[in-house]
Enzyme design. Structure first.
Site, PDB file in Angstrom:
ATOM      1  N   GLU A  53     -29.827 -37.329 -50.480  1.00 16.55           N
ATOM      2  CA  GLU A  53     -30.781 -38.749 -50.688  1.00 16.55           C
ATOM      3  C   GLU A  53     -30.058 -39.989 -50.761  1.00 16.55           C
ATOM      4  OE1 GLU A  53     -34.451 -37.143 -53.095  1.00 16.55           O
ATOM      5  OE2 GLU A  53     -32.504 -37.113 -54.386  1.00 16.55           O
TER       6      GLU A  53
ATOM      7  N   SER B  90     -28.635 -38.229 -60.802  1.00 19.71           N
ATOM      8  CA  SER B  90     -29.923 -37.571 -60.158  1.00 19.71           C
ATOM      9  C   SER B  90     -31.158 -38.201 -60.897  1.00 19.71           C
ATOM     10  CB  SER B  90     -29.905 -36.124 -60.776  1.00 19.71           C
ATOM     11  OG  SER B  90     -29.445 -36.118 -62.070  1.00 19.71           O
TER      12      SER B  90
ATOM     13  N   ASN C  62     -35.981 -34.420 -57.358  1.00 18.56           N
ATOM     14  CA  ASN C  62     -36.356 -34.433 -58.725  1.00 18.56           C
ATOM     15  C   ASN C  62     -37.479 -35.042 -59.094  1.00 18.56           C
ATOM     16  OD1 ASN C  62     -33.853 -33.060 -59.098  1.00 18.56           O
ATOM     17  ND2 ASN C  62     -32.653 -34.836 -59.866  1.00 18.56           N
TER      18      ASN C  62
ATOM     19  N   HIS D  46     -27.034 -39.073 -53.402  1.00 14.51           N
ATOM     20  CA  HIS D  46     -27.399 -37.709 -54.436  1.00 14.51           C
ATOM     21  C   HIS D  46     -27.518 -36.519 -53.493  1.00 14.51           C
ATOM     22  CE1 HIS D  46     -30.535 -35.612 -56.825  1.00 14.51           C
ATOM     23  NE2 HIS D  46     -29.293 -35.711 -57.492  1.00 14.51           N
TER      24      HIS D  46
HETATM   25  N1  CAA Z   1     -20.046 -22.992 -52.992  1.00 14.59           N
HETATM   26  C1  CAA Z   1     -19.978 -22.553 -51.794  1.00 14.59           C
HETATM   27  N2  CAA Z   1     -20.528 -21.620 -51.108  1.00 14.59           N
HETATM   28  C2  CAA Z   1     -21.878 -20.838 -51.931  1.00 14.59           C
HETATM   29  C3  CAA Z   1     -21.918 -21.133 -53.181  1.00 14.59           C
HETATM   30  C4  CAA Z   1     -21.115 -22.125 -53.844  1.00 14.59           C
HETATM   31  N3  CAA Z   1     -21.042 -22.383 -54.894  1.00 14.59           N
HETATM   32  N4  CAA Z   1     -22.887 -20.405 -53.621  1.00 14.59           N
HETATM   33  C5  CAA Z   1     -23.387 -19.639 -52.656  1.00 14.59           C
HETATM   34  N5  CAA Z   1     -22.792 -20.078 -51.336  1.00 14.59           N
HETATM   35  C6  CAA Z   1     -22.866 -19.613 -50.187  1.00 14.59           C
HETATM   36  C7  CAA Z   1     -22.582 -18.118 -50.059  1.00 14.59           C
HETATM   37  O1  CAA Z   1     -21.193 -18.084 -49.719  1.00 14.59           O
HETATM   38  C8  CAA Z   1     -23.246 -17.658 -48.929  1.00 14.59           C
HETATM   39  O2  CAA Z   1     -22.909 -17.941 -47.604  1.00 14.59           O
HETATM   40  P1  CAA Z   1     -22.985 -16.985 -46.411  1.00 14.59           P
HETATM   41  O3  CAA Z   1     -24.629 -16.926 -46.337  1.00 14.59           O
HETATM   42  O4  CAA Z   1     -22.379 -17.614 -45.341  1.00 14.59           O
HETATM   43  O5  CAA Z   1     -22.395 -15.648 -46.711  1.00 14.59           O
HETATM   44  C9  CAA Z   1     -24.557 -18.449 -49.128  1.00 14.59           C
HETATM   45  O6  CAA Z   1     -24.271 -19.567 -49.881  1.00 14.59           O
HETATM   46  C10 CAA Z   1     -25.539 -17.715 -49.841  1.00 14.59           C
HETATM   47  O7  CAA Z   1     -25.227 -17.097 -50.947  1.00 14.59           O
HETATM   48  P2  CAA Z   1     -25.459 -15.593 -51.786  1.00 14.59           P
HETATM   49  O8  CAA Z   1     -25.558 -14.774 -50.565  1.00 14.59           O
HETATM   50  O9  CAA Z   1     -24.253 -15.343 -52.592  1.00 14.59           O
HETATM   51  O10 CAA Z   1     -26.709 -15.999 -52.718  1.00 14.59           O
HETATM   52  P3  CAA Z   1     -28.235 -16.607 -52.245  1.00 14.59           P
HETATM   53  O11 CAA Z   1     -28.529 -15.928 -50.965  1.00 14.59           O
HETATM   54  O12 CAA Z   1     -28.831 -16.119 -53.442  1.00 14.59           O
HETATM   55  O13 CAA Z   1     -27.881 -18.148 -52.251  1.00 14.59           O
HETATM   56  C11 CAA Z   1     -27.856 -20.286 -53.406  1.00 14.59           C
HETATM   57  C12 CAA Z   1     -27.332 -18.814 -53.334  1.00 14.59           C
HETATM   58  C13 CAA Z   1     -27.552 -20.801 -51.978  1.00 14.59           C
HETATM   59  C14 CAA Z   1     -27.466 -21.118 -54.359  1.00 14.59           C
HETATM   60  C15 CAA Z   1     -29.716 -20.219 -52.961  1.00 14.59           C
HETATM   61  O14 CAA Z   1     -30.179 -19.206 -54.131  1.00 14.59           O
HETATM   62  C16 CAA Z   1     -30.432 -21.206 -53.241  1.00 14.59           C
HETATM   63  O15 CAA Z   1     -30.452 -22.144 -52.142  1.00 14.59           O
HETATM   64  N6  CAA Z   1     -30.933 -21.907 -54.481  1.00 14.59           N
HETATM   65  C17 CAA Z   1     -31.624 -23.082 -54.697  1.00 14.59           C
HETATM   66  C18 CAA Z   1     -30.584 -23.893 -55.026  1.00 14.59           C
HETATM   67  C19 CAA Z   1     -31.192 -25.311 -55.416  1.00 14.59           C
HETATM   68  O16 CAA Z   1     -32.491 -25.426 -55.594  1.00 14.59           O
HETATM   69  N7  CAA Z   1     -30.277 -26.388 -55.392  1.00 14.59           N
HETATM   70  C20 CAA Z   1     -30.762 -27.572 -55.910  1.00 14.59           C
HETATM   71  C21 CAA Z   1     -30.682 -27.683 -57.603  1.00 14.59           C
HETATM   72  S1  CAA Z   1     -31.309 -29.091 -57.865  1.00 14.59           S
HETATM   73  C22 CAA Z   1     -30.043 -30.298 -57.698  1.00 14.59           C
HETATM   74  O17 CAA Z   1     -28.922 -29.895 -57.454  1.00 14.59           O
HETATM   75  C23 CAA Z   1     -30.240 -31.693 -58.014  1.00 14.59           C
HETATM   76  C24 CAA Z   1     -30.301 -32.182 -59.338  1.00 14.59           C
HETATM   77  O18 CAA Z   1     -30.192 -33.313 -59.420  1.00 14.59           O
HETATM   78  C25 CAA Z   1     -30.453 -31.458 -60.576  1.00 14.59           C
END
Ligand code: CAA
Length: 293
Positions: free
Chosen positions: A153, A120, A191, A141
């Site tokens: 990415e 990342s 990022n 990524h």
């Molecule tokens: N694995 C599989 N599916 C998952 C999951 C997981 N770990 N976590 C959530 N889901 C699915 C759920 O099953 C649900 O599916 P349905 O809509 O079909 O029922 C859907 O995602 C939404 O989940 P929830 O209803 O439980 O919760 P939510 O609506 O709060 O969504 C989230 C959870 C998708 C994580 C959302 O909060 C989100 O998009 N958050 C932002 C995440 C983000 O910014 N990620 C990037 C981080 S930075 C990075 O990764 C890069 C780096 O280099 C650091």
């Protein structure tokens, strides 16, 4: 162009297990390599749980779950990956470790094998330089949670060949992702923008601008972000964010990438976020409560 049929994933932690899941679900024979059998078991269990949830929600049939699991092969030996067409590393952010693995695989794999890194914040060129195939190394990524986030990415270095780039970009599409292209600078696109945002939220907290809850509420209700910055920091991992900030600060020498003192204190105290059940929030209670920091 040699077709990508067999894919290996190095590391089966949070990101590696998610990557292996989506790759196998898309129909590719998938090899997962970890350091020991316990880590392999842990990774496989988390894939099984994730696929199980998809079946419960009616998003995946039981047959497709079983077929996906049948395509996932586990090993502790790099030697077993020698017939793979694409190798994606998702191990910890330590350049020496990644380069040691790529160096070994460089000698084992045929010339057409592409090496990809899920880093990342490190640069891909620093890994390419450790092999005899710098034109066949790219960044791939993924984002957490990998099965949910559509973005990948695809990062090309100044020496990545057009063929390598195209094969990798097509592969990202074939596993159901919606890729973007980025140049090889620390943090790529997402990022580069997201890390200073999270670090600024911590600086706002340090300066007493508002509480953890109100800063999170401000960004979710005011801008429609799915998570506030502190929930996101805990989700990404405080230790991971600290490491990324250090690497990005080292690359750009700009203060906006420098880890704020509070972040460093939290790492020293083992407040790594959700994974240690304490970060900006305390996850030992339900619902999680903000911690006085
Ligand atoms: N694995 C599989 N599916 C998952 C999951 C997981 N770990 N976590 C959530 N889901 C699915 C759920 O099953 C649900 O599916 P349905 O809509 O079909 O029922 C859907 O995602 C939404 O989940 P929830 O209803 O439980 O919760 P939510 O609506 O709060 O969504 C989230 C959870 C998708 C994580 C959302 O909060 C989100 O998009 N958050 C932002 C995440 C983000 O910014 N990620 C990037 C981080 S930075 C990075 O990764 C890069 C780096 O280099 C650091």
């Amino acid at each position: 162009m040699a077709e990508i049929r067999r894919v290996a994933v190095l590391g089966c932690g949070l990101m590696g297990s998610g990557i292996a899941e989506v790759v196998a679900k898309a129909g590719f024979e998938t090899w997962v390599r970890e350091l020991n059998v316990d880590l392999l078991k842990k990774g496989r269990t988390s894939i099984e749980k994730s696929l199980g949830r998809a079946v419960e929600k009616g998003k995946l049939s039981a047959e497709d779950r079983d077929a996906t699991l049948g395509r996932i092969h586990t090993t502790t030996e790099l030697q077993d990956l020698k017939d793979c067409d694409l190798i994606i590393e998702a191990v910890t952010e330590q350049l020496d470790l990644k380069n040691e693995m790529f160096g070994t695989l460089d000698k084992l794999c045929p010339p057409h094998t592409i090496f990809a890194s899920n880093t990342s914040s490190l640069t891909i060129a620093d890994m390419a330089a450790a092999t005899s195939r710098p034109d066949r190394i790219v960044g791939l990524h993924f984002f957490n949670p990998v099965p949910v986030m559509k973005l990948v990415e695809v990062v090309r270095t100044i020496v990545t060949s057009d063929e390598t780039f195209q094969r990798t970009f097509d592969f990202a599409r074939n596993i159901g992702k919606d890729p973007i292209v980025a140049k090889d600078t620390s943090g790529f696109v997402v990022n580069r923008l997201l890390v200073p945002y999270m670090l600024d939220a911590i600086r706002c907290l340090e300066q007493g601008l508002a509480s953890i809850e109100d800063i999170d509420k401000g960004m979710t209700l005011g801008t429609g972000y799915p998570m506030g910055p502190f929930v996101l920091c805990d989700f990404v991992g405080i230790d991971t964010l600290y490491r990324i900030a250090e690497i990005m600060f080292d690359e750009f020498r700009e203060t906006r990438f420098a880890p704020p003192p509070l972040l460093k204190r939290m790492v020293s105290m083992g407040y790594f976020g959700r994974k240690t059940r304490k970060g900006f929030y305390d996850y030992t209670v339900e619902p999680p409560q903000p911690i006085r920091l």
